[in-house]
Enzyme design. Structure first.
Site, mmCIF file in Angstrom:
data_model
loop_
_atom_site.group_PDB
_atom_site.id
_atom_site.type_symbol
_atom_site.label_atom_id
_atom_site.label_comp_id
_atom_site.label_asym_id
_atom_site.label_seq_id
_atom_site.Cartn_x
_atom_site.Cartn_y
_atom_site.Cartn_z
ATOM 1 N N SER A 79 1.297 -0.674 0.000
ATOM 2 C CA SER A 79 0.000 0.000 0.000
ATOM 3 C C SER A 79 1.442 0.749 0.000
ATOM 4 O O SER A 79 1.218 0.154 0.466
ATOM 5 C CB SER A 79 1.237 0.430 0.666
ATOM 6 N N ASP A 80 0.518 3.387 1.076
ATOM 7 C CA ASP A 80 1.204 2.839 2.250
ATOM 8 C C ASP A 80 0.188 2.565 3.346
ATOM 9 O O ASP A 80 -0.849 3.179 3.399
ATOM 10 C CB ASP A 80 2.313 3.738 2.747
ATOM 11 N N THR A 81 0.588 1.715 4.235
ATOM 12 C CA THR A 81 -0.372 0.950 5.018
ATOM 13 C C THR A 81 0.015 0.887 6.485
ATOM 14 O O THR A 81 1.177 1.050 6.829
ATOM 15 C CB THR A 81 -0.448 -0.474 4.426
ATOM 16 N N THR A 82 -0.947 0.592 7.334
ATOM 17 C CA THR A 82 -0.680 0.349 8.742
ATOM 18 C C THR A 82 -1.249 -0.999 9.145
ATOM 19 O O THR A 82 -2.427 -1.273 8.930
ATOM 20 C CB THR A 82 -1.315 1.449 9.618
#
Length: 557
Positions: free
Chosen positions: A368-371
């Site tokens: 992704s940006d991802t968590t």
């Protein structure tokens, strides 16, 4: 002073038993019989632990942590993103999946974009925004597995948004990249909210977002309807209209997340689970299947033999992913065939043990940006949870007056007319974010490693580190990794902690290596929790590539 050989030997003999042999990873696991929250931000992990201490479930803790992450990691995730979850129930042993990814607006189509002169799918802006699914996902999973009142879960996030928080180092780095700053400056509202004083905050600066606090309070007090039908929905639609978007009130109001059946394979005695398409979890499982066709080498996880096998297996799996993955409501993705052991043997036969393959075609499976965060409660229930805006700061579009960004998941559609992932109104795009789970006997592990296309190959490396090389979850998440963003080409990025001899031999095989820092975000930021159902003990790991920690629930006297 010079130490004689005799004295040196005596010192070695004297001190070696005291200090032991040490270890090749930095952090210790968090081990407790209470609950744990493991996230990429310590403030979010602490919020999860506080909710657990109040009697909350693993799901309650995950929602509270996710809401805090929406505040302290605004470029990664938030109210305007999507969500995927795996939930393991300790009592029944059942694993449940939730897909909370939203579809494209019904008015968005290749024809609509073509009339505006757009020939390839945009990567930012209002036409990359699909219906955000996270808030509905939170509500649906809370209704089924939550314990505490909904409104109580958002109080830590509201406080951090109102009072502010000191910006930590890894997040400051992501905030200040040239791409992030350009994306924020492309929209006046985004620049106003997220570039205070015209620039990204520095490490340690206090960042406040009172408008996000207001949006979170609306969700806490009025539930998901505030987001999909009420005041927040109105702000989303107003923002979309100002930018020429196609989102309608019906698009938002009609959305509901979907309960799905996880997909899985057996890998060396471990059962490894992912979510089905439209996510890319099947690539992690196919990669493991291909790896399993050859025995694990006794030379170790970072030997040239093992790393070459992993890289080549990744290319084969990703070629199939990019050819076949799409929304299963509009296309019959051949998941069963792609994950068969027979198909894995056919794909593995294409690996040359002495040479990297730079051109890898998709296979032809037959009929992704991802968590990322993970939590466990004292009863052993595990949540494997991932949420994302996709790119840093998503679409770059901030909802007017609400302080949060809308994701750009629609950027992952294609405009190729015959591709299964072609853009269509009401259709969900291919998704990169994937939570994972693995188990063997009494051991149950929720894990995830974020980072767009990095995720399946990082999952496979983590699972192999445990199943093939006996690493504990902290060692497995910390271990040096490689990453690659596509199936073609011989380029590969590898952390410098991999032995120089391995890097040299991989280069001799034709791999074009980019050496990265010891712990780089490019490899993703992972978290993991293990529950031993025999002893009732919980173990947690948190990746040093992030600012986070695994925080245990404080015991109640």
């Amino acid at each position: 002073m010079r130490t004689t050989p005799r004295i040196a030997c005596l010192l070695l003999f004297t001190f070696a038993p005291v200090f032991g042999q040490g270890r090749n990873y930095g952090r210790s696991m968090v081990i407790t019989q209470q609950g744990i929250g493991a996230t990429s931000q310590t403030l979010a992990s602490e919020a999860a632990a506080q909710i657990l201490a109040k009697g909350g479930s693993a799901v309650d803790a995950a929602i509270a942590a996710n809401a805090v992450l929406a505040v302290v990691e605004p470029m990664m995730n938030g109210l305007g993103g999507d969500l995927f979850v795996l939930y393991w129930d300790a009592k029944s042993g059942k694993l449940t999946g939730l897909n909370a990814s939203g579809p494209a607006p019904r008015g968005l189509s290749p024809d609509f974009l073509a009339k505006q002169g757009v020939k390839t799918m945009p990567q930012a802006g209002i036409h990359t925004v699909t219906v955000p699914g996270a808030v509905n996902g939170w509500a649906n999973i809370h209704q089924r597995f939550g314990k505490l009142p909904w409104k109580d879960l958002f109080q830590p996030a509201i406080a951090y948004a109102e009072q502010g928080f000191p910006v930590p180092e890894v997040i400051q780095e992501a905030w200040s990249t040239q791409g992030s700053v350009q994306r924020l400056r492309s929209q006046e509202e985004s620049a106003r909210v997220f570039l205070p004083g015209g620039k990204p905050p520095q490490e340690g600066d206090i960042f406040r977002n009172p408008e996000l606090a207001r949006a979170l309070r609306l969700v806490a007090e009025k539930g998901p309807d505030a987001f999909y039908k009420g005041e927040i929905a109105a702000a989303i639609l107003k923002t979309s209209q100002h930018l020429g978007g196609t989102m309608t009130a019906e698009d938002l109001a009609s959305f509901s997340s979907e309960w799905v059946q996880p997909i899985s394979i057996d890998y060396r005695g471990w059962r490894v689970y992912e979510l089905p398409p439209n996510g890319q979890g099947m690539a992690a499982l196919e990669m493991l299947n291909i790896m399993e066709t050859a025995p694990a080498t006794p030379l170790g996880a970072f030997s040239p033999v093992e790393m070459h096998k992993r890289i080549e297996a990744m290319k084969l799996a990703y070629a199939d992913l990019h050819r076949y993955d799409a929304d299963p409501r509009t296309y019959d993705v051949p998941v069963k065939q792609l994950l068969s052991k027979e198909y894995a043997r056919k794909r593995a036969a294409l690996i040359d043990p002495k040479r990297a393959n730079c051109e890898v075609p998709a296979g032809q499976p037959v009929a992704s940006d991802t968590t990322y965060l993970t939590t466990v409660d004292k009863d052993g229930n595990i949540v494997s949870w991932i949420q994302s805006l996709y790119a840093d700061f998503g679409s770059g579009v901030t909802v007017e007056g609400m302080g949060f960004l809308l994701h750009n998941r629609g950027a992952l559609f294609t405009l190729e007319a015959k591709h299964p992932n072609v853009l269509a109104g009401g259709k969900r795009p291919f998704h990169t974010i994937i939570p994972a789970f693995m188990e063997r006997g009494d051991l149950h592990v929720g894990f995830g490693i974020m980072g767009g296309a990095n995720q399946p190959l990082a999952h496979a490396q983590f699972a192999s580190n445990i199943a093939d090389y006996g690493m504990n979850i902290q060692a497995a998440v910390e271990a040096p990794r490689f990453t690659k963003r596509n199936s073609t080409g011989c380029d590969v990025s590898i952390e410098v902690r991999v032995p120089a001899a391995t890097l040299q031999q991989l280069s001799e095989r034709g791999h074009q290596i980019a050496i990265r820092r010891e712990y780089t975000q490019e490899m993703g930021r992972g978290q993991a929790i293990l529950h031993d159902s025999k002893t009732g003990t919980n173990y947690a790991a948190s990746d040093p590539r992030a600012d986070g920690a695994a925080v245990p629930e404080p015991i109640r006297p």
